[in-house]
Design a protein around this motif. Structure first.
Motif, short mmCIF file in Angstrom:
data_model
loop_
_atom_site.label_atom_id
_atom_site.label_comp_id
_atom_site.label_asym_id
_atom_site.label_seq_id
_atom_site.Cartn_x
_atom_site.Cartn_y
_atom_site.Cartn_z
N GLY A 182 0.82 -1.21 0.00
CA GLY A 182 0.00 0.00 0.00
C GLY A 182 0.85 1.25 0.00
N PHE A 183 1.77 1.32 0.95
CA PHE A 183 2.63 2.50 1.05
C PHE A 183 3.51 2.61 -0.19
CE2 PHE A 183 3.28 5.25 4.90
CZ PHE A 183 3.81 6.31 4.21
N LEU A 184 4.03 1.47 -0.62
CA LEU A 184 4.94 1.49 -1.77
C LEU A 184 4.23 2.01 -3.03
CD1 LEU A 184 6.73 -1.89 -1.05
CD2 LEU A 184 7.88 0.33 -1.21
N GLN A 185 2.99 1.58 -3.23
CA GLN A 185 2.25 2.07 -4.40
C GLN A 185 2.00 3.57 -4.27
OE1 GLN A 185 -1.13 -0.20 -5.84
NE2 GLN A 185 -1.99 1.59 -6.91
N ALA A 186 1.67 4.01 -3.05
CA ALA A 186 1.43 5.45 -2.84
C ALA A 186 2.69 6.26 -3.13
CB ALA A 186 0.95 5.70 -1.41
N ILE A 187 3.85 5.72 -2.75
CA ILE A 187 5.10 6.44 -3.03
C ILE A 187 5.35 6.48 -4.54
CG2 ILE A 187 7.59 6.62 -2.60
CD1 ILE A 187 7.19 4.99 -0.03
N PHE A 188 5.09 5.36 -5.19
CA PHE A 188 5.26 5.30 -6.64
C PHE A 188 4.38 6.37 -7.31
CE2 PHE A 188 4.13 3.71 -10.86
CZ PHE A 188 5.38 3.38 -11.39
N GLU A 189 3.17 6.51 -6.81
CA GLU A 189 2.25 7.51 -7.37
C GLU A 189 2.74 8.93 -7.07
OE1 GLU A 189 -1.79 4.78 -7.30
OE2 GLU A 189 -1.29 5.93 -5.53
N TYR A 190 3.27 9.11 -5.86
CA TYR A 190 3.87 10.41 -5.51
C TYR A 190 5.01 10.72 -6.48
CZ TYR A 190 7.20 13.49 -3.13
OH TYR A 190 8.11 14.49 -2.84
N GLN A 191 5.91 9.76 -6.67
CA GLN A 191 7.04 9.97 -7.58
C GLN A 191 6.55 10.36 -8.98
OE1 GLN A 191 10.08 6.70 -5.52
NE2 GLN A 191 9.35 6.29 -7.56
N SER A 192 5.48 9.68 -9.41
CA SER A 192 4.95 9.94 -10.75
C SER A 192 4.40 11.37 -10.85
CB SER A 192 3.81 8.97 -11.07
OG SER A 192 4.25 7.64 -10.97
N MET A 193 3.68 11.80 -9.81
CA MET A 193 3.08 13.14 -9.85
C MET A 193 4.14 14.22 -9.73
SD MET A 193 -0.66 12.71 -8.04
CE MET A 193 -0.23 11.76 -6.61
N ILE A 194 5.16 13.97 -8.94
CA ILE A 194 6.25 14.95 -8.82
C ILE A 194 6.99 15.07 -10.15
CG2 ILE A 194 8.47 15.46 -7.68
CD1 ILE A 194 5.96 16.08 -5.95
N ALA A 195 7.20 13.94 -10.80
CA ALA A 195 7.86 13.98 -12.11
C ALA A 195 7.02 14.80 -13.09
CB ALA A 195 8.07 12.56 -12.63
N GLU A 196 5.70 14.60 -13.06
CA GLU A 196 4.79 15.37 -13.92
C GLU A 196 4.90 16.87 -13.65
OE1 GLU A 196 2.62 14.91 -16.35
OE2 GLU A 196 3.19 12.80 -16.48
N LEU A 197 4.83 17.21 -12.37
CA LEU A 197 4.84 18.62 -11.98
C LEU A 197 6.13 19.31 -12.39
CD1 LEU A 197 3.58 19.08 -8.30
CD2 LEU A 197 2.73 20.20 -10.36
N THR A 198 7.25 18.64 -12.15
CA THR A 198 8.55 19.27 -12.34
C THR A 198 9.07 19.15 -13.75
OG1 THR A 198 9.62 17.23 -11.63
CG2 THR A 198 9.24 18.90 -9.93
N GLY A 199 8.47 18.24 -14.53
CA GLY A 199 8.97 17.99 -15.88
C GLY A 199 10.25 17.17 -15.88
N MET A 200 10.45 16.42 -14.81
CA MET A 200 11.63 15.56 -14.71
C MET A 200 11.24 14.11 -15.01
SD MET A 200 14.43 17.30 -13.81
CE MET A 200 13.92 18.37 -15.12
#
Lengths: 487, 446
Positions: free
Chosen positions: B106-124
């Motif tokens: 559960g936590f791991l998937q949430a972190i993966f989703e966080y990483q994905s959204m941060i990448a989207e936001l920052t363009g990285m």
């Protein structure tokens, strides 16, 4: 038998049924400043969001789910009252830069917590600024640097530590610019005094030690260790990860340690949050007080204030004043427990560990390297299981998951082969300890195939971690690469 | 004793260990250093402690009781109940770092989703699972630039907060990195491009730019900076206010190599500046040099999708003194709050939020600078923070405080040249009424 919830929960972006059109901003922001790429963050309803994360939570194990005996992690129960109070808006909605006359409650908490930690550790001054244990170590080593620079002793560029030390110790020392010298432990699992004598020199800045060490063994020669280190003109650093073993029984300050870090998210019961926020306060002896980070919290008459006027201070290590909500929870915990409760905590933590150790070792299914008496944790080996049945520590850990129990720390410290490092803490009842022991014994006698294929009852089965490294899929943009991982 | 179930069983358990006294378990501690008791007050009942905490709470004035217009990187934002509900799930908040992935999906998937959204936001391309805060992230970025470029000079703008400068110095001292500062344009508040050109050279490992910067001003000449850095084989590190990325160009669009920032504004309360969230994202080519945890998607042995911590050979528990950083515990729960917050807000919600913050900033700045004696200091376009020169900043501060309001951040203490200047900050939480009240109180001072 235990069975975890199994939700085939899609990713957030897979929940979005229709992609919304690109948002046309009405903003006056000049076009040259506006983003041209799309923002692929899904637009969901609140129900979708809450169900998604609730289902994820059901595929996660916390200390409230059951025993969590990770060695050196001190996973104890986190009193609900601490969590509750930390969210009161008078604490949670405070701006770090608002006028000090409007934050007297929190300043007083910080001031009093520093004093409590001084008493618990036997140190003279504390800072609450570091965000976690590793940052506490780093802070301690920066203080070490500042101390020698102040003394104009520029030759001390070595940090010594035992081979049982936590990985953060050498990593923090290296980050602070020190050469790391690791010394092997004795046959007793303790610091090798002869070796230490040989290596200590005018180049030694600091000796970093965890006491009790990561084997759960108290370094009984600590007074002599401190004498040798100080004789060489070096400082003695205390990694407080194992402080839960000795509260009210002995204090690092009395042992001769010059710098101490504590982990509030271990010993003082603030929740670990799945990996933070933590808090790693650092305590020092009088001679090092001037180097602590600013601001310091002072009491002037009946008022509390921040003081920045320390010209020798190392400055800042983290933005603002530390992880305040964590600091607050630790303060409440210490008030609840009191001096007597903290002593009882360590006594029962040690009793529980030795109780488990005896039952497991008496079974002869697991082996105990080194000395018998342990403090709050102990390390047993699965070497015999490996040689007789081909079962590794890793397999035992995975099989424990099938019984709804969290495994111990595995393969640490590195000097024990097939290590299981168990720290039950004072939070667990005898019944829970007995169940855990029985399960470990049962696993040792189970069909090796069943064990080596575990876990079976968790949300997913054993995971291909090598595939994850070879073929990194780190965001949802790349999930088509999953097809390249072949099981 | 509360929270210690085996207290009453002490004797019988000792008996099983063939011991008589609890002190037998501590016989390995030398007598000289043994203590009998801690000199702390005795344990207290929960209700009693709660009363005590209520008294202390009364000595604080929260944002609800005392509206605050402080800038300086920390501002209150609306946090939906959903976020509080999710981070209160004890399966999440009482979990350790997900060392056992099968029971932490559960936590791991949430972190993966966080990483994905941060990448989207920052363009990285990639993001890690968080660092301590936005300030230490600059230190980590400087060290990473050095590892990648093998160079030892790191360049920053003169106008980043003094706290960040101090932290950066502490993070880079051990590695022997030299810090150079670039002046800001006194007129616009933006980076002085001429000075930047003079400062960046082949020795530069990296340049850190804040956008919007400490004065709230947008750096709009970013397109010119990237080629300059590229020519010198230096990395481009950009610090962001993530809320601004709802509408503003992502740093990835103007050539950033590493994007960092304080993520507290995304779903975490002010908390007196604590429980911060260090955002850290970068281009794929630098993946193996990232500090901190990274979560990857993989498969389990039945071929099902699964998540785990990955690229761990960078980390201290394996690499010890050769690790990319000493960080172990990060800011997991703050990261979860951010993941929940962003998914509640959605891309569209974030764009609207960004718009509101920008508009509020313009509105309040116009109103304040229209008051005789109060003037805008920098002409550059700003986001939701801005610098105002007051007739007498200390008097303004005192007057507002007496009237139950906290004004802008007094800048003179840390930036002596900015005499009588205040850094104001405003967000979607500041409604018309509180802004009007602020303006009328300011009028009373002059």
């Amino acid at each position: 038998m235990y069975h975890s919830a199994v939700w085939r929960e899609p990713l957030l972006n897979e929940l979005e049924e229709t992609k919304k059109e690109k948002y046309a901003t009405k903003s006056m922001l000049p076009d040259s400043l506006q983003r041209k790429t799309s923002l692929d963050i899904p637009n969901l309803d609140e129900t979708q969001v809450i169900r998604h994360f609730l289902r994820l939570s059901q595929m996660n194990y916390g200390i409230e789910s059951g025993i969590y005996p990770l060695g050196s992690c001190t996973m104890k129960y986190n009193p609900k009252i601490c969590e509750d109070i930390s969210r009161w808006e008078q604490f949670a909605l405070l701006h770090p830069y608002q006028d000090e006359t409007t934050t007297q409650g929190t300043l007083r908490i910080m001031y009093e917590l520093e004093k409590m930690l001084c008493e618990i550790t036997g140190m003279d001054h504390f800072t609450l600024q570091p965000a976690a244990g590793a940052q506490g170590e780093f802070t301690g080593l920066l203080i070490t640097r500042a101390y020698y620079e102040h003394k104009k002793d520029f030759n001390r560029d070595e940090v010594i530590l035992p081979d049982t030390s936590h990985g953060t110790n050498p990593a923090s020392a290296a980050m602070a610019g020190y050469k790391v010298i690791e010394i092997p432990s004795t046959k007793e699992g303790t610091v090798d005094l002869e070796m230490l004598k040989k290596i200590l020199s005018k180049k030694t800045a600091c000796f970093m030690l965890t006491n009790p060490n990561t084997l759960g063994i108290f370094e009984s020669e600590i007074i002599e260790i401190a004498r040798l280190v100080h004789e060489a003109g070096a400082l003695l650093y205390y990694d407080g990860a194992n402080m839960n073993a000795i509260m009210g029984k002995a204090r690092p300050g009395d042992m001769g340690f010059d710098i101490v870090h504590l982990n509030l998210h271990k010993t003082f019961s603030t929740p670990h949050g799945g990996g933070g926020p933590g808090s790693g306060p650092v305590g020092v002896k009088e001679k090092l007080g001037r180097f602590l980070p600013v601001p310091r919290v002072l009491k002037k008459q009946n008022n509390f204030c921040f003081d920045y006027e320390y010209p020798d201070s190392i400055g800042k290590i983290k933005a603002t004043y530390g992880n305040s909500s964590v600091i607050l929870k630790a303060y409440i915990y210490i008030l609840l427990m009191g001096g007597n409760g903290l002593k009882e905590t360590s006594e029962i933590a040690v009793l529980n560990a030795n109780y488990m150790k005896k039952k497991l070792v008496d079974s002869t299914l697991y082996q105990l390297p080194y000395r018998q008496l342990r403090k709050h944790e102990f390390v047993i080996s699965c070497e015999q299981l490996l040689s007789t049945k081909g079962i590794r520590a890793f397999d035992v850990a995975k099989r424990l998951l099938d019984y709804g129990l969290h495994p111990p720390t595995v393969y640490f410290p590195h000097i024990v082969k097939e290590a299981l490092m168990i720290e039950p803490t004072e939070s667990e009842s005898k019944k829970t300890l007995d169940e855990y022991i029985d399960t470990l014994l049962k696993i040792a006698q189970e069909d090796p195939l069943l064990v080596k294929d575990a876990p079976h009852n968790t949300a997913v089965q054993r995971i291909d971690e090598i595939g994850a490294v070879k073929n990194p899929i780190l965001t949802w943009k790349n999930i088509e690469k999953l097809n390249e991982i072949h099981i | 004793m509360q929270f210690i179930p085996n207290s009453p069983l002490k004797k019988s358990m000792l008996h099983e260990l063939k011991l008589h006294d609890i002190n037998d378990l501590f016989s390995d501690i030398p007598k000289e250093i043994k203590i009998e008791n801690l000199k702390l007050p005795p344990s207290r009942h929960q209700q009693d402690v709660e009363d005590h905490m209520r008294q202390l709470a009364r000595q604080n004035k929260s944002f609800c009781e005392m509206p605050s217009f402080l800038g300086g990187g920390y501002k209150p934002h609306y946090i939906p109940a959903v976020v509080k509900s999710i981070i209160s799930r004890s399966e999440f908040y009482t979990a350790y770092t997900p060392y056992q992935p099968e029971t932490s999906q559960g936590f791991l998937q949430a972190i993966f989703e966080y990483q994905s959204m941060i990448a989207e936001l920052t363009g990285m391309d990639v993001s890690n699972a968080s660092l301590y805060d936005g300030a230490t992230a600059i230190g980590e970025a400087a060290l990473m630039s050095m590892r990648i470029t093998k160079k030892k000079t790191f360049v920053i703008p003169e106008n980043i907060s003094w706290e960040k400068k101090s932290i950066l110095t502490n993070y880079t001292k051990g590695a022997g990195i030299k810090i150079k500062e670039v002046a800001y344009d006194k007129e616009t508040g933006k980076i002085d491009l001429d000075d930047l050109k003079k400062t960046i050279n082949a020795e530069t490992a990296g340049f850190y730019l804040e956008n919007p910067n400490f004065f709230g001003v947008f750096e709009d000449a970013v397109e010119e900076i990237h080629p300059l850095l590229q020519k010198n084989q230096s990395l481009f590190i950009v610090g962001v206010d993530p809320i601004s990325l709802g509408i503003c160009k992502s740093p990835g669009e103007y050539g950033a190599d590493i994007v960092i920032g304080e993520g507290k504004s995304l779903g975490n309360p002010l908390d007196f500046g604590g429980s911060t969230l260090g955002i850290f994202a970068c281009k794929n080519e630098f993946l193996r040099q990232i500090p901190g945890r990274i979560i990857g998607m993989t498969k389990d042995h039945q071929g099902k999708r699964a998540f785990c911590m990955t690229m761990q050979t960078r980390e201290q528990h394996i690499r010890r003194e050769k690790a990319t950083s000493n960080i172990c515990t990060n800011e997991g729960l703050c990261m979860l709050a951010t993941a929940t917050y962003l998914s509640w807000l959605g891309g569209k919600g974030l764009q609207e939020l960004c718009e509101t913050n920008f508009e509020r900033g313009q509105q309040l700045r116009k109103q304040i600078s229209a008051i005789p004696g109060f003037s805008r200091v920098f002409s550059g376009i700003h986001f939701n923070e801005f610098v105002i020169r007051c007739p007498d900043a200390a008097a303004v501060h005192t007057h507002l405080l007496r009237q139950g309001m906290q004004g802008g951040l007094l800048l003179e203490k840390w930036y002596p040249k900015l005499t009588n200047c205040m850094l104001f900050g405003v967000t979607e939480l500041h409604n018309e009424e509180s802004m009007t009240r602020l303006v009328s109180l300011l009028k009373e001072v002059c």
